[in-house]
Design an enzyme around this catalytic site. Structure first.
Site, PDB file in Angstrom:
ATOM      1  N   GLU A 295      -8.184  16.373  -9.315  1.00  4.32           N
ATOM      2  CA  GLU A 295      -6.606  15.868  -9.350  1.00  4.32           C
ATOM      3  C   GLU A 295      -6.381  14.393  -9.293  1.00  4.32           C
ATOM      4  O   GLU A 295      -7.052  13.697  -8.031  1.00  4.32           O
ATOM      5  CB  GLU A 295      -6.084  16.939  -9.231  1.00  4.32           C
ATOM      6  N   LYS A 352       0.221  17.344 -15.687  1.00  2.92           N
ATOM      7  CA  LYS A 352       0.674  18.282 -14.416  1.00  2.92           C
ATOM      8  C   LYS A 352       1.898  18.427 -15.131  1.00  2.92           C
ATOM      9  O   LYS A 352       2.583  17.954 -15.044  1.00  2.92           O
ATOM     10  CB  LYS A 352       0.161  17.329 -13.118  1.00  2.92           C
ATOM     11  N   CYS A 403      -3.136  21.106  -9.627  1.00  2.00           N
ATOM     12  CA  CYS A 403      -2.799  20.992  -7.962  1.00  2.00           C
ATOM     13  C   CYS A 403      -1.156  22.116  -7.882  1.00  2.00           C
ATOM     14  O   CYS A 403      -1.647  23.753  -8.587  1.00  2.00           O
ATOM     15  CB  CYS A 403      -1.838  19.939  -7.763  1.00  2.00           C
TER      16      CYS A 403
END
Length: 524
Positions: A295, A352, A403
């Site tokens: 990320e 994300k 994440c």
């Protein structure tokens, strides 16, 4: 006076018992990992709730202290890694302001998790019944329903189900049936039966040896449930994995190890460009089919990536790369994972979906925005991706997670149902203590098992890993080190019951609970 002191001492002892049992549940996850405690740590609270449910109206505040203390013990300890964000010098936040933000975060997430337990206790009191087995059914259904409600929101991590990961892979295979709620239900039901065993022993009018032995039908049911569920999990765990040369893909990862304190400074940018480019080149020379980066590996907007050395390396070597960088959406930006083809062309993008509160956006911005801005320079203009994204690559459709996405199982289930053949998990866990990335690894193990997919984890500072569909960790990186590694994975198109039907167990438990409560009679 002696009676009042004795009564006060007794009450305090019970509150301490609630706190200790919650702490025991908190010890099940990293850094301790005593997963077996989950099968008994809820039982003391269950006993207290049942024994004091009749006093709900008269002693409401004292009644609710039991689940509150338990929830603080569990969620406070399990999520204590959040204190690793202090000091937030990597964001330029002053020391005292950083301490204030960190204290607020720990307090809020602890109480938010404890609210599940308090709500569960309140509903258990509301639907109190004198029938122990019905009580177990109701208690299990309520807990699963509350976890489902909380996980549908923006703030979620510490489900009871993750107490078994990564150690009890057998029971985690129940996740293939109905997701994390299956493991949560197993834990709550077993604890409930153990608690009912104790309650029956205490309330039995008989002083017989059989009663004293702690052996009764509820204990027998608990043992039978424990064994049968593990046998089911064991049978799923032992299903062979198909591995053919035609399916094989050799995937490499680069763990850049760029500390957050320098990540956005010239030194950090130079290290990132050099580290990820050299790692890509080394892996390409080893014959990998693709390379995954963490990320935000290259903290640039996509429009600037084409001018970076890593894209030049992609054009030179002709190996697919998944690069963590930033995308644009109007005047806002996204935390994204981009696919670059062998020709160095952008092919697809995953944004994300679940943003970290305070870290990536300001919750209740209209109310808290000005307050937070006084404390720190956090940028509130990052926006989430759609929960219904698909991520196509030159190798077919893939399941992607960045994440915090890893904590939300339905995001992975939906992508598996849409044809995702393996999992790419790209993270930067450098903000926290070492316990957090290991818990993150545990979350990704659950997602791999639930979807029956191979999973590749690339992180900034650890723990990067390769996981097979049975949750076995084939390789895991060291922590706070620069590493590259490659493993062979095998894309899959199977669909577990959970992928096809989602969490069907919780609605079933709720329906059975309501039927039981109305048919058998409340308090009957």
């Amino acid at each position: 006076m002696k009676y009042q002191i004795k009564k006060l001492f007794s009450s305090v002892s019970l509150y301490i018992l609630s706190l200790i049992s919650g702490v025991l549940m908190g010890l099940t996850v990293a850094p301790v990992g005593a997963w077996f405690l989950a099968w008994i740590a809820l039982a003391p609270l269950w006993v207290l709730i049942v024994k004091h449910s009749n006093q709900l109206e008269a002693k409401r505040r004292k009644f609710f202290l039991f689940p509150l203390f338990w929830g603080i013990g569990y969620h406070g300890l399990a999520l204590f890694w959040i204190t690793g964000i202090h000091p937030m010098d990597w964001l330029g936040v002053p020391w005292l302001a950083s301490l204030a933000i960190t204290s607020f975060c720990l307090t809020f997430v602890t109480l938010w998790g404890a609210a599940i337990v308090v709500t569960w206790a309140a509903l258990m009191g509301r639907f109190a019944t004198q029938k122990p087995l019905l009580r177990v059914l109701i208690g299990t259904a309520i807990w699963c329903a509350l976890e489902g409600i909380w996980s549908a929101g923006a703030l979620w991590w510490s489900s009871l189900s993750y107490t078994q990961s990564p150690h009890n892979l057998v029971i985690l295979h129940l996740g293939q049936l109905a997701g994390p709620s299956t493991i949560t239900a197993a834990i709550v039901a077993f604890n409930g039966l153990i608690a009912e065993t104790w309650i029956h022993r205490q309330t039995s009018s008989s002083a017989s040896l059989a009663s004293w032995r702690f052996i009764n039908k509820y204990f027998a049911l608990a043992i039978a449930l424990f064994i049968s569920l593990h046998l089911i999990g064991f049978s799923l765990y032992n299903i062979p994995l198909s591995k053919t040369l035609e399916q094989a893909l050799k995937i490499g990862i680069v763990q850049g190890n760029i500390p957050n304190i320098i990540k956005l400074k010239p030194e950090g940018l130079q290290r990132a460009i050099a580290g990820y480019t050299n790692g890509y080149l080394t892996l390409a020379d080893r014959g990998v089919d693709a390379v995954l980066t963490p990320e935000g590996a290259l903290p640039f907007f996509q429009r600037d990536l084409s001018r970076t050395p890593i894209i030049a390396a992609v054009k030179e070597k002709g190996v697919v790369a998944w690069i963590g960088a930033f995308g644009e959406r109007g005047r806002s930006y996204t935390n994204s994972l981009f696919t670059y083809t062998a020709k160095g062309e952008a092919f697809s993008r995953y944004d994300k979906t679940k943003l970290v509160p305070l870290g990536e956006y300001i919750p209740f911005e209209a109310i808290l925005g000005q307050i937070i801005q006084r404390l720190s320079p956090l940028d509130e203009h990052q926006v989430p991706g759609s929960p219904n994204q698909v991520f196509d690559t030159p190798f077919g459709r893939v399941i992607a997670g960045i994440c915090y996405d890893s904590a939300f199982s339905y995001l992975f289930r939906q992508q598996a149902a849409a044809g995702g053949q393996f999992i790419l998990s790209s993270s930067n866990d450098a903000h926290y203590t070492a316990a957090m990335p290991y818990q993150h690894h545990a979350q990704d193990i659950m997602r791999a098992i639930e979807t029956d997919r191979w999973s590749i984890r690339a992180t900034n500072t650890g723990y990067s890993a390769f996981i097979d569909p049975h949750g076995r960790t084939l390789w895991i990186s060291e922590y706070n080190t620069y590493q590259i590694h490659a493993e062979t994975i095998y894309p899959r198109e199977t669909q577990t019951l959970y992928v096809r039907w989602g969490d069907w167990l919780t609605p079933l438990l709720l329906v059975l609970s309501l039927l039981g409560w109305f048919v058998l009679g409340a308090r009957g």
